[in-house]
Design an enzyme around this catalytic site. Structure first.
Site, PDB file in Angstrom:
ATOM      1  N   GLY A  10      46.798-129.946  73.332  1.00  0.00           N
ATOM      2  CA  GLY A  10      46.319-130.292  74.675  1.00  0.00           C
ATOM      3  C   GLY A  10      45.642-131.644  74.644  1.00  0.00           C
ATOM      4  CD  GLU A 103      43.256-122.894  66.680  1.00  0.00           C
ATOM      5  OE1 GLU A 103      42.896-122.458  67.775  1.00  0.00           O
ATOM      6  OE2 GLU A 103      43.309-122.210  65.655  1.00  0.00           O
ATOM      7  CB  ILE A 127      38.024-129.826  75.855  1.00  0.00           C
ATOM      8  CG1 ILE A 127      39.005-128.684  76.112  1.00  0.00           C
ATOM      9  CG2 ILE A 127      38.580-131.145  76.348  1.00  0.00           C
ATOM     10  CD1 ILE A 127      39.148-128.334  77.594  1.00  0.00           C
ATOM     11  CG  ASP A 128      39.361-125.249  73.458  1.00  0.00           C
ATOM     12  OD1 ASP A 128      39.051-125.465  74.643  1.00  0.00           O
ATOM     13  OD2 ASP A 128      40.480-124.855  73.101  1.00  0.00           O
ATOM     14  CG  HIS A 273      44.772-128.189  82.994  1.00  0.00           C
ATOM     15  ND1 HIS A 273      45.101-126.953  83.481  1.00  0.00           N
ATOM     16  CD2 HIS A 273      45.301-128.264  81.761  1.00  0.00           C
ATOM     17  CE1 HIS A 273      45.837-126.307  82.584  1.00  0.00           C
ATOM     18  NE2 HIS A 273      45.975-127.078  81.530  1.00  0.00           N
ATOM     19  CD  GLN A 275      36.928-126.549  82.105  1.00  0.00           C
ATOM     20  OE1 GLN A 275      36.143-126.027  81.338  1.00  0.00           O
ATOM     21  NE2 GLN A 275      37.972-125.908  82.573  1.00  0.00           N
ATOM     22  NE  ARG A 276      43.937-130.337  78.373  1.00  0.00           N
ATOM     23  CZ  ARG A 276      44.999-129.516  78.272  1.00  0.00           C
ATOM     24  NH1 ARG A 276      44.833-128.275  77.902  1.00  0.00           N
ATOM     25  NH2 ARG A 276      46.188-129.951  78.539  1.00  0.00           N
TER      26      ARG A 276
HETATM   27  O1  F6P Z   1      43.040-126.264  73.571  1.00  0.00           O
HETATM   28  C1  F6P Z   1      42.629-126.923  74.705  1.00  0.00           C
HETATM   29  C2  F6P Z   1      42.899-126.126  75.957  1.00  0.00           C
HETATM   30  O2  F6P Z   1      42.454-126.872  77.058  1.00  0.00           O
HETATM   31  C3  F6P Z   1      42.267-124.732  75.982  1.00  0.00           C
HETATM   32  O3  F6P Z   1      40.920-124.717  76.332  1.00  0.00           O
HETATM   33  C4  F6P Z   1      43.126-124.052  76.991  1.00  0.00           C
HETATM   34  O4  F6P Z   1      43.124-122.660  76.804  1.00  0.00           O
HETATM   35  C5  F6P Z   1      44.479-124.626  76.735  1.00  0.00           C
HETATM   36  O5  F6P Z   1      44.279-125.879  76.120  1.00  0.00           O
HETATM   37  C6  F6P Z   1      45.311-124.784  77.974  1.00  0.00           C
HETATM   38  O6  F6P Z   1      46.571-125.222  77.580  1.00  0.00           O
HETATM   39  P1  F6P Z   1      47.667-125.791  78.579  1.00  0.00           P
HETATM   40  O7  F6P Z   1      47.268-127.178  78.972  1.00  0.00           O
HETATM   41  O8  F6P Z   1      48.903-125.762  77.775  1.00  0.00           O
HETATM   42  O9  F6P Z   1      47.703-124.878  79.778  1.00  0.00           O
END
Ligand code: F6P
Length: 343
Positions: A10, A103, A127-128, A273, A275-276
């Protein structure tokens, strides 16, 4: 030296800051020539790359996302994966690869190094914040800031309407974002994957606030939080194309249950998302930059199989194996500290 760089898993704020630092340090200090692979390990498997120069990485420090693109492609999901990785490295005459990831991406990097001798150095991002052997990963501080701002905003509307607000944040297996944003935002209940919850206890905490004259409450829940066995039925969830369980939905269940059981009006919000996305905080820019510089130096010193890590206030190199052996979970004492403010 000729070095490949990739961003996998991610995306998160700070990836571009790390890329910029690897390039700047690599070119200026070590005379490296750098190649960026597209979309994580996919770009290595298919040899899709572009040269990274000081010019091409200018101006990207504050930008969210990753200029290289990312994917959750795992080279070990295909039989010829490791062989294709080695072939690409040979074709480009690379001395090694810097893998920036969490990971999954670094797990693949560690296996490529240990089982196939592929020279890799890791940079931890997510972010985790659930990667071991480093006190923090970049991206986490930004996600916590976004979630905290959202909680602050939800506070004022919750108070005006006398409502319970259930705020769902990211975190599949680890509740770091929930714990930190909940603490920073003054949450009345925080639910994390590490501590299965009892819905009756959650409702009791909300009722206790009401009894004390506080007619609104904020419940922060990590997407991977689960009820204690036998206390509440949650519906089955599917998996995405990479086999990860698709999460999301726990806040709606809590919304329904809290409202039905307490009679208090309840609303749920999934931050998802947001948050990202967007620009990294100053802290994440600095951390990503320090990791990037350490990775460029590690490559120059041929410290393959290592990862840049934050230990206290210092950046150190740790074995990649230590980072990916098991996830870093929220310890009990930190959760207990946060629980001081529940209810
Ligand atoms: O590993 C980062 C993360 O944002 C997690 O917190 C979340 O569960 C996952 O990725 C979401 O993944 P995707 O963007 O594939 O929906």
């Amino acid at each position: 030296m000729r070095i490949g760089v990739l961003t996998g898993g991610g995306d998160c704020p700070g990836l571009n800051a790390a890329i910029r630092a690897i390039v700047r340090r690599g070119v200026e200090r070590h005379g490296h020539t750098l190649f960026g692979f597209r979309d994580g390990w996919r770009g290595v498997l298919e040899n899709v790359h572009e040269e990274l120069t000081i010019e091409s990485t200018r101006g990207i420090l504050p930008r969210g996302g990753t200029i290289l693109g990312t994917s959750r492609t795992n080279p070990f999901k295909r039989d010829d994966g490791p062989e294709r990785v080695r072939r690409t490295l040979a074709e480009l005459e690379l001395d090694g690869v810097v893998a920036i990831g969490g990971e999954d991406t670094l797990g693949a990097a560690e296996r490529l190094w240990r089982e196939h001798g592929v020279p890799v150095v890791g940079v931890p991002k997510t972010i985790d914040n659930d990667l071991s052997a480093t006190d923090l990963t970049f991206g986490f501080d930004t996600a916590v800031s976004v979630a905290t701002e959202a909680i602050d905003r939800l506070h004022t509307t919750a108070e005006s309407h006398n409502r319970v607000m259930v705020v769902e944040v990211m975190g599949r297996h680890a509740g770091w974002i929930a714990l930190h944003s909940g603490l920073a935002g003054g949450a009345d209940v925080i639910l994390i994957p590490e501590r299965p919850f009892d819905i009756d206890e959650v409702c009791d905490l909300v009722r206790r606030r009401h009894a004390r004259g506080r007619y609104f409450s904020i419940v922060v829940v990590a997407e991977g939080a689960q009820p204690r066995e036998g206390t509440l039925v949650v519906r089955e969830q599917g998996t995405d194309e990479f086999g990860h369980v698709r999460l999301g939905g726990i806040s709606q269940i809590l919304e329904r249950e809290i409202e039905q059981r307490t009679g208090y009006e309840t609303r749920s919000v999934v931050l998802g998302h947001t948050q990202r996305g967007g620009s990294p905080t100053a802290f994440d820019r600095v951390l990503a930059t320090r990791f990037g510089i350490a990775a460029a130096d590690a490559v120059a010193a041929r410290r393959w199989g290592t990862m840049a890590a934050l230990r206290g206030t210092a950046i150190e190199l740790v074995p990649l194996a230590d980072a990916v052996r098991e996830p870093k979970l929220v310890p009990d004492d930190l959760y207990e500290l946060a629980a001081t403010f529940f209810g």
